[in-house]
Design a protein around this motif. Sequence first.
Motif, PDB file in Angstrom:
ATOM      1  N   GLY A 136       0.825  -1.208   0.000  1.00 10.05           N
ATOM      2  CA  GLY A 136       0.000   0.000   0.000  1.00 10.05           C
ATOM      3  C   GLY A 136       0.854   1.251   0.000  1.00 10.05           C
ATOM      4  O   GLY A 136       1.962   1.270  -0.509  1.00 10.05           O
ATOM      5  N   ARG A 137       0.330   2.240   0.628  1.00 10.08           N
ATOM      6  CA  ARG A 137       1.022   3.530   0.648  1.00 10.08           C
ATOM      7  C   ARG A 137       1.812   3.686   1.945  1.00 10.08           C
ATOM      8  O   ARG A 137       1.248   3.864   3.015  1.00 10.08           O
ATOM      9  N   ASN A 138       3.128   3.567   1.828  1.00 10.07           N
ATOM     10  CA  ASN A 138       4.040   3.747   2.958  1.00 10.07           C
ATOM     11  C   ASN A 138       3.789   2.789   4.116  1.00 10.07           C
ATOM     12  O   ASN A 138       4.024   3.134   5.264  1.00 10.07           O
ATOM     13  N   ARG A 139       3.291   1.603   3.839  1.00  5.04           N
ATOM     14  CA  ARG A 139       3.082   0.608   4.888  1.00  5.04           C
ATOM     15  C   ARG A 139       4.175  -0.438   4.807  1.00  5.04           C
ATOM     16  O   ARG A 139       4.610  -0.820   3.726  1.00  5.04           O
ATOM     17  N   VAL A 140       4.600  -0.893   5.963  1.00  2.11           N
ATOM     18  CA  VAL A 140       5.619  -1.927   6.060  1.00  2.11           C
ATOM     19  C   VAL A 140       4.971  -3.143   6.711  1.00  2.11           C
ATOM     20  O   VAL A 140       4.357  -3.029   7.769  1.00  2.11           O
ATOM     21  N   GLU A 141       5.092  -4.292   6.061  1.00  8.15           N
ATOM     22  CA  GLU A 141       4.521  -5.531   6.600  1.00  8.15           C
ATOM     23  C   GLU A 141       5.553  -6.641   6.517  1.00  8.15           C
ATOM     24  O   GLU A 141       6.453  -6.597   5.681  1.00  8.15           O
ATOM     25  N   LYS A 142       5.376  -7.639   7.370  1.00  5.09           N
ATOM     26  CA  LYS A 142       6.242  -8.807   7.288  1.00  5.09           C
ATOM     27  C   LYS A 142       6.058  -9.467   5.928  1.00  5.09           C
ATOM     28  O   LYS A 142       4.960  -9.466   5.369  1.00  5.09           O
ATOM     29  N   ASP A 143       7.130 -10.041   5.432  1.00  3.30           N
ATOM     30  CA  ASP A 143       7.081 -10.721   4.145  1.00  3.30           C
ATOM     31  C   ASP A 143       6.059 -11.852   4.218  1.00  3.30           C
ATOM     32  O   ASP A 143       6.027 -12.603   5.196  1.00  3.30           O
ATOM     33  N   PRO A 144       5.207 -12.012   3.203  1.00  3.10           N
ATOM     34  CA  PRO A 144       4.214 -13.089   3.233  1.00  3.10           C
ATOM     35  C   PRO A 144       4.841 -14.483   3.103  1.00  3.10           C
ATOM     36  O   PRO A 144       4.185 -15.476   3.413  1.00  3.10           O
ATOM     37  N   ASP A 145       6.095 -14.562   2.683  1.00  3.12           N
ATOM     38  CA  ASP A 145       6.779 -15.840   2.507  1.00  3.12           C
ATOM     39  C   ASP A 145       7.154 -16.413   3.876  1.00  3.12           C
ATOM     40  O   ASP A 145       8.011 -15.876   4.584  1.00  3.12           O
TER      41      ASP A 145
END
Length: 129
Positions: free
Chosen positions: A9-18
């Motif tokens: 998204g816009r400027n969001r950081v998430e854990k890698d889905p892998d």
Amino acid sequence: MAIGYVKSGRNRVEKDPDLRIREAIDLVFRRFDELQSIRQVHLCLRRDGIMLPAVNYTRAADRAIVWKLPVYNTVHHILTNPIYAGAYAFGRTCSKITIEAGRKRILRGIRRDRADWEVLLIDHHEGYL
């Protein structure tokens, strides 16, 4: 972006889905919890033949994950980077310009004290700790 995280998204950081990538990062922290030494974690991972993910940027694919035996700097980076604690940090290092023999010399990567970082947002995203 640090390995183990992706921008969404816009400027969001998430854990890698892998899941494999997330488990590898978790393993580094578990080993550090046991051994209490970056060097020992590095040696243990290499001795056990455990590969860690790394990002390889190519022209064909923007971001490709490769797996390789860790070097000390990789383990050090994972264990000391605030991103893995869920924090966003900017300005941890700076540059210093000097004149030597009449020529400009730029020293990059000079570490700053935490109080001097330009930005530190605690609980910015989900951390591995």
